[in-house]
Design a protein around this motif. Structure first.
Motif, PDB file in Angstrom:
ATOM      1  N   LYS A 103      19.964  50.051  44.354  1.00  0.00           N
ATOM      2  CA  LYS A 103      21.151  49.258  45.024  1.00  0.00           C
ATOM      3  C   LYS A 103      21.425  49.100  47.078  1.00  0.00           C
ATOM      4  O   LYS A 103      21.484  47.245  46.495  1.00  0.00           O
ATOM      5  CB  LYS A 103      22.639  49.714  44.644  1.00  0.00           C
ATOM      6  CG  LYS A 103      24.070  49.195  44.735  1.00  0.00           C
ATOM      7  CD  LYS A 103      24.909  49.745  43.860  1.00  0.00           C
ATOM      8  CE  LYS A 103      26.606  48.875  44.243  1.00  0.00           C
ATOM      9  NZ  LYS A 103      27.745  49.441  43.465  1.00  0.00           N
ATOM     10  N   LEU A 104      20.821  50.153  47.175  1.00  0.00           N
ATOM     11  CA  LEU A 104      20.878  49.260  48.909  1.00  0.00           C
ATOM     12  C   LEU A 104      19.892  48.294  48.960  1.00  0.00           C
ATOM     13  O   LEU A 104      19.703  47.691  50.003  1.00  0.00           O
ATOM     14  CB  LEU A 104      20.672  50.519  49.435  1.00  0.00           C
ATOM     15  CG  LEU A 104      21.333  51.601  49.916  1.00  0.00           C
ATOM     16  CD1 LEU A 104      21.393  53.665  50.529  1.00  0.00           C
ATOM     17  CD2 LEU A 104      23.502  51.885  50.480  1.00  0.00           C
ATOM     18  N   LYS A 105      18.650  48.606  48.869  1.00  0.00           N
ATOM     19  CA  LYS A 105      17.649  47.313  48.631  1.00  0.00           C
ATOM     20  C   LYS A 105      18.142  45.911  48.776  1.00  0.00           C
ATOM     21  O   LYS A 105      18.047  44.711  49.307  1.00  0.00           O
ATOM     22  CB  LYS A 105      16.168  48.272  47.984  1.00  0.00           C
ATOM     23  CG  LYS A 105      15.505  49.004  48.813  1.00  0.00           C
ATOM     24  CD  LYS A 105      14.140  48.421  47.368  1.00  0.00           C
ATOM     25  CE  LYS A 105      13.724  49.539  48.119  1.00  0.00           C
ATOM     26  NZ  LYS A 105      12.077  49.604  47.439  1.00  0.00           N
ATOM     27  N   LYS A 106      19.214  45.654  46.931  1.00  0.00           N
ATOM     28  CA  LYS A 106      19.695  44.406  46.952  1.00  0.00           C
ATOM     29  C   LYS A 106      20.485  43.954  48.167  1.00  0.00           C
ATOM     30  O   LYS A 106      20.897  43.316  48.420  1.00  0.00           O
ATOM     31  CB  LYS A 106      20.436  44.995  45.642  1.00  0.00           C
ATOM     32  CG  LYS A 106      20.397  43.196  45.153  1.00  0.00           C
ATOM     33  CD  LYS A 106      21.183  43.068  43.931  1.00  0.00           C
ATOM     34  CE  LYS A 106      21.895  42.453  43.121  1.00  0.00           C
ATOM     35  NZ  LYS A 106      22.434  42.509  41.976  1.00  0.00           N
ATOM     36  N   LEU A 107      21.543  44.930  48.389  1.00  0.00           N
ATOM     37  CA  LEU A 107      22.700  44.635  49.584  1.00  0.00           C
ATOM     38  C   LEU A 107      22.266  44.436  50.845  1.00  0.00           C
ATOM     39  O   LEU A 107      22.391  42.936  51.858  1.00  0.00           O
ATOM     40  CB  LEU A 107      23.867  46.425  49.066  1.00  0.00           C
ATOM     41  CG  LEU A 107      24.468  45.453  48.322  1.00  0.00           C
ATOM     42  CD1 LEU A 107      25.820  47.456  47.825  1.00  0.00           C
ATOM     43  CD2 LEU A 107      25.738  45.076  47.815  1.00  0.00           C
ATOM     44  N   LEU A 108      20.978  45.499  51.070  1.00  0.00           N
ATOM     45  CA  LEU A 108      20.146  44.717  52.193  1.00  0.00           C
ATOM     46  C   LEU A 108      19.257  43.975  52.263  1.00  0.00           C
ATOM     47  O   LEU A 108      19.163  44.066  53.631  1.00  0.00           O
ATOM     48  CB  LEU A 108      19.900  46.065  53.013  1.00  0.00           C
ATOM     49  CG  LEU A 108      20.983  46.876  53.034  1.00  0.00           C
ATOM     50  CD1 LEU A 108      20.438  48.672  53.623  1.00  0.00           C
ATOM     51  CD2 LEU A 108      22.068  47.044  54.510  1.00  0.00           C
ATOM     52  N   SER A 109      18.871  42.908  51.317  1.00  0.00           N
ATOM     53  CA  SER A 109      18.018  42.010  50.956  1.00  0.00           C
ATOM     54  C   SER A 109      16.320  42.568  51.593  1.00  0.00           C
ATOM     55  O   SER A 109      15.730  42.345  52.500  1.00  0.00           O
ATOM     56  CB  SER A 109      18.191  41.127  51.813  1.00  0.00           C
ATOM     57  OG  SER A 109      19.249  40.461  51.391  1.00  0.00           O
ATOM     58  N   ILE A 110      16.840  43.820  51.231  1.00  0.00           N
ATOM     59  CA  ILE A 110      14.923  44.768  51.444  1.00  0.00           C
ATOM     60  C   ILE A 110      13.754  44.363  50.544  1.00  0.00           C
ATOM     61  O   ILE A 110      14.777  44.773  49.101  1.00  0.00           O
ATOM     62  CB  ILE A 110      15.414  46.324  52.079  1.00  0.00           C
ATOM     63  CG1 ILE A 110      16.233  46.583  52.827  1.00  0.00           C
ATOM     64  CG2 ILE A 110      13.666  47.083  52.255  1.00  0.00           C
ATOM     65  CD1 ILE A 110      16.183  47.611  53.691  1.00  0.00           C
ATOM     66  N   ARG A 111      12.951  44.685  50.505  1.00  0.00           N
ATOM     67  CA  ARG A 111      11.614  44.160  49.134  1.00  0.00           C
ATOM     68  C   ARG A 111      11.140  45.622  49.279  1.00  0.00           C
ATOM     69  O   ARG A 111      11.231  45.961  50.331  1.00  0.00           O
ATOM     70  CB  ARG A 111      10.993  43.027  49.713  1.00  0.00           C
ATOM     71  CG  ARG A 111      11.791  41.941  49.845  1.00  0.00           C
ATOM     72  CD  ARG A 111      10.547  40.488  49.352  1.00  0.00           C
ATOM     73  NE  ARG A 111      11.273  39.242  49.890  1.00  0.00           N
ATOM     74  CZ  ARG A 111      10.363  38.292  48.744  1.00  0.00           C
ATOM     75  NH1 ARG A 111      10.014  38.277  48.038  1.00  0.00           N
ATOM     76  NH2 ARG A 111      11.632  37.423  49.298  1.00  0.00           N
TER      77      ARG A 111
END
Length: 79
Positions: free
Chosen positions: A71-79
């Motif tokens: 969820k954090l990756k998605k919200l923070l736009s991290i791959r």
């Protein structure tokens, strides 16, 4: 974007999340809930555990309870 991480010193998942954020060069404000004013703010979100991450993006506010890397990756736009 503003990121707040509510944590406590005895929480291993809090440490893992903060380390992960630092490894990914994500700036955040740490809010230790052992400090009264931080605990009051934490309680205002009606969360049930730490880490609690509050992400403010534009006009939206997102809450992530626990160390949820996906969820954090998605919200923070991290791959």
């Amino acid at each position: 974007m503003e990121i707040k991480v509510f944590s406590n010193e005895n929480c291993i998942f809090c440490k893992r999340q903060k380390d992960w954020l630092l490894e990914n060069n994500i700036n955040f404000i740490e809010k230790d809930i052992a400090i009264r004013e931080n605990l009051i703010e934490f309680n205002s979100y009606k969360a049930f555990g730490t880490p609690l991450t509050i992400i403010k993006k534009e006009d939206e506010i997102y809450q992530v309870v626990g160390f949820n890397r996906i969820k954090l990756k998605k919200l923070l736009s991290i791959r």
